[in-house]
Design a protein around this motif. Structure first.
Motif, PDB file in Angstrom:
ATOM      1  N   PHE A  17       0.836  -1.202   0.000  1.00 30.17           N
ATOM      2  CA  PHE A  17       0.000   0.000   0.000  1.00 30.17           C
ATOM      3  C   PHE A  17       0.870   1.251   0.000  1.00 30.17           C
ATOM      4  CE2 PHE A  17      -3.976   2.163   0.685  1.00 30.17           C
ATOM      5  CZ  PHE A  17      -3.631   3.301   1.387  1.00 30.17           C
ATOM      6  N   ARG A  21       1.099   3.980  -3.130  1.00 24.08           N
ATOM      7  CA  ARG A  21       0.715   5.377  -2.928  1.00 24.08           C
ATOM      8  C   ARG A  21       1.902   6.317  -3.154  1.00 24.08           C
ATOM      9  NH1 ARG A  21      -3.561   3.573  -3.630  1.00 24.08           N
ATOM     10  NH2 ARG A  21      -5.485   4.007  -2.496  1.00 24.08           N
ATOM     11  N   ARG A  22       3.089   5.932  -2.728  1.00 25.62           N
ATOM     12  CA  ARG A  22       4.282   6.762  -2.940  1.00 25.62           C
ATOM     13  C   ARG A  22       4.570   6.916  -4.423  1.00 25.62           C
ATOM     14  NH1 ARG A  22       9.748   5.322  -3.236  1.00 25.62           N
ATOM     15  NH2 ARG A  22       9.361   3.205  -2.478  1.00 25.62           N
ATOM     16  N   ARG A  24       2.605   7.129  -6.841  1.00 28.06           N
ATOM     17  CA  ARG A  24       1.623   7.933  -7.566  1.00 28.06           C
ATOM     18  C   ARG A  24       1.800   9.436  -7.364  1.00 28.06           C
ATOM     19  NH1 ARG A  24      -4.117   4.641  -6.787  1.00 28.06           N
ATOM     20  NH2 ARG A  24      -3.497   2.763  -7.897  1.00 28.06           N
ATOM     21  N   LEU A  83       1.112  11.396   2.143  1.00 30.63           N
ATOM     22  CA  LEU A  83       0.751  10.657   0.937  1.00 30.63           C
ATOM     23  C   LEU A  83      -0.555  11.132   0.326  1.00 30.63           C
ATOM     24  CD1 LEU A  83       1.741   7.069   2.147  1.00 30.63           C
ATOM     25  CD2 LEU A  83       2.960   8.489   0.480  1.00 30.63           C
ATOM     26  N   LEU A  85      -3.686  11.019   1.398  1.00 34.45           N
ATOM     27  CA  LEU A  85      -4.769  10.044   1.458  1.00 34.45           C
ATOM     28  C   LEU A  85      -6.062  10.729   1.873  1.00 34.45           C
ATOM     29  CD1 LEU A  85      -3.014   7.076   3.328  1.00 34.45           C
ATOM     30  CD2 LEU A  85      -3.027   7.597   0.880  1.00 34.45           C
ATOM     31  N   GLU A  89      -9.063   6.098   2.649  1.00 35.38           N
ATOM     32  CA  GLU A  89      -7.746   5.497   2.457  1.00 35.38           C
ATOM     33  C   GLU A  89      -6.927   5.541   3.744  1.00 35.38           C
ATOM     34  OE1 GLU A  89      -6.608   8.091  -0.677  1.00 35.38           O
ATOM     35  OE2 GLU A  89      -7.021   6.634  -2.256  1.00 35.38           O
ATOM     36  N   GLU A 228      -2.955  -2.673  -7.102  1.00 40.91           N
ATOM     37  CA  GLU A 228      -2.855  -1.218  -7.010  1.00 40.91           C
ATOM     38  C   GLU A 228      -3.390  -0.670  -5.687  1.00 40.91           C
ATOM     39  OE1 GLU A 228      -4.572   0.749 -10.338  1.00 40.91           O
ATOM     40  OE2 GLU A 228      -3.583  -0.540 -11.817  1.00 40.91           O
ATOM     41  N   HIS A 229      -4.023  -1.515  -4.880  1.00 43.71           N
ATOM     42  CA  HIS A 229      -4.541  -1.117  -3.567  1.00 43.71           C
ATOM     43  C   HIS A 229      -5.530   0.040  -3.608  1.00 43.71           C
ATOM     44  CE1 HIS A 229      -2.053  -3.503  -0.678  1.00 43.71           C
ATOM     45  NE2 HIS A 229      -1.327  -3.661  -1.771  1.00 43.71           N
TER      46      HIS A 229
END
Length: 301
Positions: A17, A21-22, A24, A83, A85, A89, A228-229
């Motif tokens: 996860f 996220r990092r 993106r 991140l 979120l 998320e 891709e979580h």
């Protein structure tokens, strides 16, 4: 594969996860100047995430490597901010990390071992929604009950094997879904995101594990999206349909959950415009005169 089929939270899930996220984000996305040197991979570097979150690079690196247990809620909150979120998320990340802010989990364990049946209250509400496609969704996106309008729109659930009455399963494994849904790729991602959310909320649930395991085995597209979580609750939205009998419809949906059993939800669809309302009425009139064709009309089994 264990992380996919088991559908349980683990250090590997949290590591994946964080890495996804990092990858993106860019330094510009979080308002910092890019670190010097050539960037070998897309997305943020670990040190950029750590610096933005106010934690050490070594600690964050160990988190991504699955070598940290019991991260504090404060650190997780800082990472959620770094991140970028959203609330859903961020809550999901807390659960993957084992953050202790989910006191209701233990109360749901006995329920998870029992067979799924639609709650009487939700079934009564379902029956009252004449002319409005509606269904009761349980654990792992299993369809527990439906009305005639839902069968006309989505498929004849009564003729399906009970194991096949599942929205995610129909989306990925029934070829007819790709023509029924106007934006199949969006529906597919939403299904995976909701299953990911459930996996974080209810690790070890056998129904959820079975659903995810089958889809991971049989659908490469599901596996790619799962990796891709994505995380998203199923609350409300709009879906486009291309029905073989009445053509295009745009329907909005709302999700109603029982306060004491949030794993069962009533999904109700309403027309988004007058043209869709006319098409839905035409579909219901057609199935009223040909009730045995309700499922066949949509093309789904």
């Amino acid at each position: 594969m264990r992380g996919i089929i088991g559908s349980t939270s683990s250090p590997t899930d949290l590591s994946d996860f964080l890495r996804v996220r990092r990858s993106r984000l860019t330094p510009e996305d979080i308002g910092i100047a890019p670190a010097g040197g050539r960037r070998r991979v897309a997305g943020l570097r670990r040190e950029e995430v750590a610096r933005t979150a106010g934690i050490s690079v070594d600690y964050y690196t160990r988190m991504e490597q699955g070598r940290v247990t019991g991260a504090s809620p404060e650190i997780l909150d800082a990472l959620a901010t770094a991140l970028r979120l959203d609330d859903v998320e961020a809550r999901h990340m807390h659960r993957l990390a084992g953050a202790d802010f989910r006191p209701w989990r233990r109360r749901t364990v006995p329920v998870q071992e029992q067979p799924q049946t639609a709650r009487p209250m939700l079934k009564d509400m379902l029956e009252s929604l004449h002319g409005m496609p509606a269904l009761v969704m349980g654990r792992g996106m299993t369809v527990l009950a439906w009305n005639r309008a839902a069968a006309a729109l989505l498929g004849d659930f009564a003729s399906m094997d009970p194991a096949d009455r599942n929205l995610a399963r129909l989306t990925f494994l029934d070829p007819a879904s790709r023509s029924l849904y106007g934006r199949w790729d969006v529906c597919a991602r939403e299904s995976v995101a909701y299953l990911r959310l459930e996996a974080g909320l209810y690790p070890g649930d056998p129904v959820l594990a079975s659903t995810v395991g089958e889809l991971a085995y049989r659908s490469p597209e599901f596996r790619a999206l799962w990796a891709e979580h994505p995380v998203q609750d199923k609350t409300s939205g709009t879906k486009d349909f291309r029905h073989p009998i009445v053509g295009e419809l745009q329907l909005t949906y709302e999700t109603l959950r029982a306060a004491d059993d949030p794993r069962q939800a009533l999904l109700a669809y309403t027309p988004a415009d007058s043209a869709s309302a006319d098409a839905l009425r035409l579909l219901l009139d057609w199935t009223a005169y040909a009730p045995t064709a309700a499922g066949a009309s949509s093309g789904l089994r």
